[in-house]
Design a protein around this motif. Structure first.
Motif, PDB file in Angstrom:
ATOM      1  N   CYS A 153      -8.213   8.298   6.570  1.00  0.00           N
ATOM      2  CA  CYS A 153      -7.825   7.839   7.649  1.00  0.00           C
ATOM      3  C   CYS A 153      -6.331   7.558   7.945  1.00  0.00           C
ATOM      4  CB  CYS A 153      -8.524   6.822   7.475  1.00  0.00           C
ATOM      5  SG  CYS A 153      -7.520   5.301   7.226  1.00  0.00           S
ATOM      6  N   GLY A 154      -5.477   7.219   6.826  1.00  0.00           N
ATOM      7  CA  GLY A 154      -4.113   6.469   6.973  1.00  0.00           C
ATOM      8  C   GLY A 154      -3.868   5.532   6.941  1.00  0.00           C
ATOM      9  N   THR A 155      -4.942   4.351   7.959  1.00  0.00           N
ATOM     10  CA  THR A 155      -3.981   3.195   7.793  1.00  0.00           C
ATOM     11  C   THR A 155      -3.719   2.235   6.881  1.00  0.00           C
ATOM     12  OG1 THR A 155      -6.503   3.224   8.924  1.00  0.00           O
ATOM     13  CG2 THR A 155      -5.591   0.706   8.200  1.00  0.00           C
ATOM     14  N   CYS A 156      -3.381   2.686   5.759  1.00  0.00           N
ATOM     15  CA  CYS A 156      -2.727   1.908   4.685  1.00  0.00           C
ATOM     16  C   CYS A 156      -1.956   2.035   4.148  1.00  0.00           C
ATOM     17  CB  CYS A 156      -3.723   2.197   3.211  1.00  0.00           C
ATOM     18  SG  CYS A 156      -3.693   3.759   2.666  1.00  0.00           S
ATOM     19  N   LEU A 158     -13.038   6.596  -7.521  1.00  0.00           N
ATOM     20  CA  LEU A 158     -11.780   5.020  -7.777  1.00  0.00           C
ATOM     21  C   LEU A 158     -10.834   4.907  -7.572  1.00  0.00           C
ATOM     22  CD1 LEU A 158     -12.072   2.039  -9.704  1.00  0.00           C
ATOM     23  CD2 LEU A 158     -10.364   3.156  -9.918  1.00  0.00           C
ATOM     24  N   ILE A 159     -10.040   6.307  -8.065  1.00  0.00           N
ATOM     25  CA  ILE A 159      -9.099   6.621  -8.066  1.00  0.00           C
ATOM     26  C   ILE A 159      -8.521   6.092  -6.643  1.00  0.00           C
ATOM     27  CG2 ILE A 159      -7.212   8.093  -8.924  1.00  0.00           C
ATOM     28  CD1 ILE A 159      -8.851   8.364 -12.058  1.00  0.00           C
ATOM     29  N   ASP A 160      -9.180   7.703  -6.175  1.00  0.00           N
ATOM     30  CA  ASP A 160      -8.322   7.729  -4.230  1.00  0.00           C
ATOM     31  C   ASP A 160      -8.695   6.911  -3.707  1.00  0.00           C
ATOM     32  OD1 ASP A 160      -8.997  10.237  -5.432  1.00  0.00           O
ATOM     33  OD2 ASP A 160     -10.438  10.860  -3.778  1.00  0.00           O
ATOM     34  N   ARG A 161     -10.010   5.686  -3.818  1.00  0.00           N
ATOM     35  CA  ARG A 161      -9.610   4.475  -3.328  1.00  0.00           C
ATOM     36  C   ARG A 161      -8.249   3.608  -3.688  1.00  0.00           C
ATOM     37  NH1 ARG A 161     -13.389   2.558  -0.849  1.00  0.00           N
ATOM     38  NH2 ARG A 161     -12.101   0.629   0.079  1.00  0.00           N
ATOM     39  N   CYS A 162      -8.135   3.705  -4.905  1.00  0.00           N
ATOM     40  CA  CYS A 162      -6.501   3.104  -5.550  1.00  0.00           C
ATOM     41  C   CYS A 162      -5.248   3.481  -3.938  1.00  0.00           C
ATOM     42  CB  CYS A 162      -6.206   3.687  -6.504  1.00  0.00           C
ATOM     43  SG  CYS A 162      -6.989   2.317  -7.873  1.00  0.00           S
ATOM     44  N   CYS A 163      -5.145   3.792  -3.394  1.00  0.00           N
ATOM     45  CA  CYS A 163      -4.775   4.979  -2.383  1.00  0.00           C
ATOM     46  C   CYS A 163      -3.820   3.770  -1.820  1.00  0.00           C
ATOM     47  CB  CYS A 163      -5.366   5.529  -0.911  1.00  0.00           C
ATOM     48  SG  CYS A 163      -3.709   6.587  -0.222  1.00  0.00           S
ATOM     49  N   ALA A 164      -4.405   2.122  -0.941  1.00  0.00           N
ATOM     50  CA  ALA A 164      -3.960   1.624  -0.223  1.00  0.00           C
ATOM     51  C   ALA A 164      -3.169   0.365  -1.186  1.00  0.00           C
ATOM     52  CB  ALA A 164      -5.247   0.413  -0.012  1.00  0.00           C
ATOM     53  N   ARG A 165      -3.279   0.683  -2.577  1.00  0.00           N
ATOM     54  CA  ARG A 165      -2.759  -1.109  -3.316  1.00  0.00           C
ATOM     55  C   ARG A 165      -2.047  -0.165  -4.778  1.00  0.00           C
ATOM     56  NH1 ARG A 165      -4.646  -6.374  -3.428  1.00  0.00           N
ATOM     57  NH2 ARG A 165      -2.684  -7.251  -3.998  1.00  0.00           N
ATOM     58  N   TYR A 166      -2.157   1.265  -4.447  1.00  0.00           N
ATOM     59  CA  TYR A 166      -1.512   2.145  -5.371  1.00  0.00           C
ATOM     60  C   TYR A 166       0.117   1.476  -6.078  1.00  0.00           C
ATOM     61  CZ  TYR A 166       0.896   5.547  -3.995  1.00  0.00           C
ATOM     62  OH  TYR A 166       1.638   6.798  -3.289  1.00  0.00           O
ATOM     63  N   ASN A 174       0.621   4.790   6.880  1.00  0.00           N
ATOM     64  CA  ASN A 174       1.536   4.404   7.981  1.00  0.00           C
ATOM     65  C   ASN A 174       1.055   2.354   8.896  1.00  0.00           C
ATOM     66  OD1 ASN A 174       0.964   6.951   8.193  1.00  0.00           O
ATOM     67  ND2 ASN A 174      -0.201   7.110   9.658  1.00  0.00           N
ATOM     68  N   GLY A 175       1.920   1.590   8.566  1.00  0.00           N
ATOM     69  CA  GLY A 175       2.072   0.427   9.095  1.00  0.00           C
ATOM     70  C   GLY A 175       1.609  -0.967   7.866  1.00  0.00           C
ATOM     71  N   LYS A 176       0.642   0.535   6.647  1.00  0.00           N
ATOM     72  CA  LYS A 176       0.618  -1.002   5.355  1.00  0.00           C
ATOM     73  C   LYS A 176      -0.010  -1.356   5.507  1.00  0.00           C
ATOM     74  CE  LYS A 176       4.981   0.439   2.207  1.00  0.00           C
ATOM     75  NZ  LYS A 176       3.845   1.217   1.067  1.00  0.00           N
ATOM     76  N   LYS A 177      -1.275  -1.401   6.728  1.00  0.00           N
ATOM     77  CA  LYS A 177      -2.351  -2.342   6.409  1.00  0.00           C
ATOM     78  C   LYS A 177      -3.229  -1.815   6.037  1.00  0.00           C
ATOM     79  CE  LYS A 177      -2.260  -1.973  12.121  1.00  0.00           C
ATOM     80  NZ  LYS A 177      -2.902  -1.278  12.601  1.00  0.00           N
ATOM     81  N   PRO A 178      -4.115  -3.307   5.856  1.00  0.00           N
ATOM     82  CA  PRO A 178      -5.007  -3.044   4.290  1.00  0.00           C
ATOM     83  C   PRO A 178      -6.556  -1.889   4.847  1.00  0.00           C
ATOM     84  CG  PRO A 178      -5.240  -5.880   5.271  1.00  0.00           C
ATOM     85  CD  PRO A 178      -4.302  -4.395   6.021  1.00  0.00           C
TER      86      PRO A 178
END
Ligand SMILES: Cc1cc2nc3c(=O)[nH]c(=O)nc-3n(C[C@H](O)[C@H](O)[C@H](O)COP(=O)(O)O)c2cc1C
Length: 179
Positions: free
Chosen positions: A52-55, A99-107, A57-61
């Motif tokens: 979705c890009g939320t994390c 799991l790896i893909d979901r590290c996107c938000a805080r890798y 663009n704008g670094k939202k959680p």
């Protein structure tokens, strides 16, 4: 040595071959004075990244409400991350990739970690699971300051528990003592 060790066990088979190697690694790590926690991914709810890009663009959680936030927190605060997967069609299993893909938000916060990989397969040939290792490296190459410390090859193991008869059990325990 007192390092924080996080073990990510992704096989859907509890006490399967890779999970047993995780336990061996953990006993070595505890023996040499480290703090160890294992997360058995099947016990957790981890949804797919939706892109979705939320994390970004704008670094939202990440807007998803599942167990991944807690797992990421633990990855970020650990010194050592152990990633264990069975080989499925010469790739890592879907649970680990999810799991790896979901590290996107805080890798970008998973910095300066020591990594160990545990890979189990029916195949006897270590070379044939290098592809799976390369996939792990695809992930770690996106991080800052990763150190790849070692791999445990659990080859020649098809049925639950086959790995008990292999040298990999001792290798995992020794490697768990860390260097
Ligand atoms: C869906 C599926 C695909 C598999 N694909 C491979 C494969 O490509 N190569 C191989 O050597 N073993 C393959 N295996 C065997 C597993 O890697 C082997 O049983 C391994 O020990 C499982 O580890 P676990 O007990 O930790 O789940 C496959 C097993 C399953 C269930």
């Amino acid at each position: 040595m007192n390092k924080k060790v996080l073990v990510l066990s992704s096989s859907p088979r509890r006490k399967g071959n890779s999970d047993l190697l995780c336990d061996q690694f953990m006993s070595g790590a505890k023996e040499s004075g480290n703090t160890v926690e294992k997360i058995f991914l099947k016990d957790k709810r981890i949804n797919y990244c939706t892109g979705c890009g939320t994390c970004l663009n704008g670094k939202k959680p990440c807007p998803q409400k599942d167990d991944m936030a807690e797992i990421l927190e633990k990855m970020i605060s650990s010194d050592v991350i152990v990633m264990a997967t069975p080989v499925y069609f010469y790739t890592m299993c879907a649970q680990m990739k999810t799991l790896i893909d979901r590290c996107c938000a805080r890798y970008t916060e998973i910095n300066d970690k020591e990594f160990y990989f545990i890979v189990t397969a029916a195949d006897n040939n270590k070379q044939s699971i290098n592809r799976t290792l390369e996939e792990f490296r695809g992930f770690t190459s996106c991080l800052d300051g990763p150190k790849e410390m070692g791999t445990i090859f659990g080859t020649g193991a098809w049925n639950m528990g086959d790995i008990r008869n292999s040298d990999a059990m001792k290798i995992a325990c020794d490697m768990g003592k860390l260097s």
